[in-house]
Design an enzyme around this catalytic site. Sequence first.
Site, mmCIF file in Angstrom:
data_model
loop_
_atom_site.group_PDB
_atom_site.id
_atom_site.type_symbol
_atom_site.label_atom_id
_atom_site.label_comp_id
_atom_site.label_asym_id
_atom_site.label_seq_id
_atom_site.Cartn_x
_atom_site.Cartn_y
_atom_site.Cartn_z
ATOM 1 N N ALA A 126 0.829 -1.209 0.000
ATOM 2 C CA ALA A 126 0.000 0.000 0.000
ATOM 3 C C ALA A 126 0.863 1.258 0.000
ATOM 4 C CB ALA A 126 -0.936 -0.010 1.202
ATOM 5 N N GLU A 129 -1.830 6.559 -3.423
ATOM 6 C CA GLU A 129 -2.921 7.306 -2.795
ATOM 7 C C GLU A 129 -3.690 8.088 -3.856
ATOM 8 O OE1 GLU A 129 -0.613 8.075 1.451
ATOM 9 O OE2 GLU A 129 -1.536 9.770 0.393
ATOM 10 N N PRO A 130 -4.866 8.623 -3.512
ATOM 11 C CA PRO A 130 -5.615 9.426 -4.492
ATOM 12 C C PRO A 130 -4.795 10.566 -5.088
ATOM 13 C CG PRO A 130 -7.023 8.892 -2.633
ATOM 14 C CD PRO A 130 -5.644 8.405 -2.284
ATOM 15 N N ILE A 159 -5.191 -0.491 -4.426
ATOM 16 C CA ILE A 159 -4.401 -1.454 -3.674
ATOM 17 C C ILE A 159 -4.816 -2.861 -4.077
ATOM 18 C CG2 ILE A 159 -3.672 -2.246 -1.396
ATOM 19 C CD1 ILE A 159 -2.835 0.669 -2.233
ATOM 20 N N ARG A 267 -8.295 -20.962 -40.241
ATOM 21 C CA ARG A 267 -9.249 -20.028 -40.833
ATOM 22 C C ARG A 267 -9.092 -20.006 -42.355
ATOM 23 N NH1 ARG A 267 -13.872 -17.180 -39.280
ATOM 24 N NH2 ARG A 267 -14.001 -15.208 -40.420
ATOM 25 N N GLU A 363 3.650 -0.277 -11.134
ATOM 26 C CA GLU A 363 5.069 -0.422 -10.786
ATOM 27 C C GLU A 363 5.979 0.423 -11.679
ATOM 28 O OE1 GLU A 363 6.534 -4.320 -9.671
ATOM 29 O OE2 GLU A 363 4.473 -5.022 -9.410
#
Length: 379
Positions: A126, A129-130, A159, A267, A363
């Site tokens: 965690a 954040e906003p 999170i 196909r 990340e």
Amino acid sequence: MTRAVGLDLAWPFFEAHHSSVAAAAAALCDTLQPIDHEDEDAACRALVAAMGKAGLLTLSAPTDGPHDVRALAITRERLAYHSGLADFAFAMQGLGFGPVMVAGTETQKAEWGARVRGGSAIAAFALTEPGAGSDAARVATRATRDGSDWLIDGEKTYISNGPIADIITLFARTSDEGARGLTAFILPANTPGLSVAERIAVVAPHPLARLRLDSVRLPDSARLGEVGEGFTIAMATLNIFRVTVGAAALGLARRALDEAIAFASQRPLGNAMLVDNAVTQDRIGTMATRIDAAALLIARAAWAKDTQDGDHRRSAAMAKLEATEMAQQVIDSAVQLHGGLGVTVGARVEALYREIRALRIYEGASEVQRMIIARTLLK
């Protein structure tokens, strides 16, 4: 159906024991039941439990010594080829418990390590954040001293594993010194004051949440490392796993290429098959070449992290950047080759198209990776 190779264990970047790592990951995939994406919470719990039983999570949280980044990359590639959610479940055990491995005391490692490795405790990381994504210096969640304890207030968002985690590694502000003002904590998910404020739905479903912390009390023994070392701990953890995000993207791309070849081989197109068409072959050739190029960057970066001293941020950033951007384009090409079926809900390439998108963001977004690469060159 496998045709695309990806990480080739015959390359000199790998060692003999990595073949058994690949075999273990493949064997687990063979035993996994079809994943119920309608209940991602239950699916992730089941996946983590299965990985723990198979011993695979010892790679995410090794009992001794540093992480084997090449083993992590191999495992994530194989899991992502099988299922994006399986890769997610494996990776989050590592990322969530990574700060404990990086900076935890032996007591802290022992308290949670066996449960995380065994798959009975689910981990989360965690930091976001906003108002603070890539810019960790803007983290506003605050931890203040209260006697021998800490009181923590704030919000975390996006999170992964937020709704189902048993242990959360939390980063909170303990001073106003920007990134140097962060401290890391181990937060048991049943701690009073911690709540799931909102479930967040994304294009490739997995347990994701906004968490609220209202006067959450933690003893000082829950602190990871020294006060003010949180940013360093977070970055050290992310640097371990950044290369492996590229490996997950590689697994998704390999699956897309194999799906495209299988579809085009069956196909009809005129008097032949779609795969016989020169335009199709041009597309497949480009896809395969991009996959191999990204695989080499991943192998190099993982090898360097495992075996070479020094700063390997640039090679890791290059691997993550190229692999995730490559996979987005390869999967898009596979969707295009499938025509209308490619955008039909339930088609494998349609799921891959949704699964790949977040990897270019989390990340460290692609733009951040380019900045890392440029700054290491411009020093």
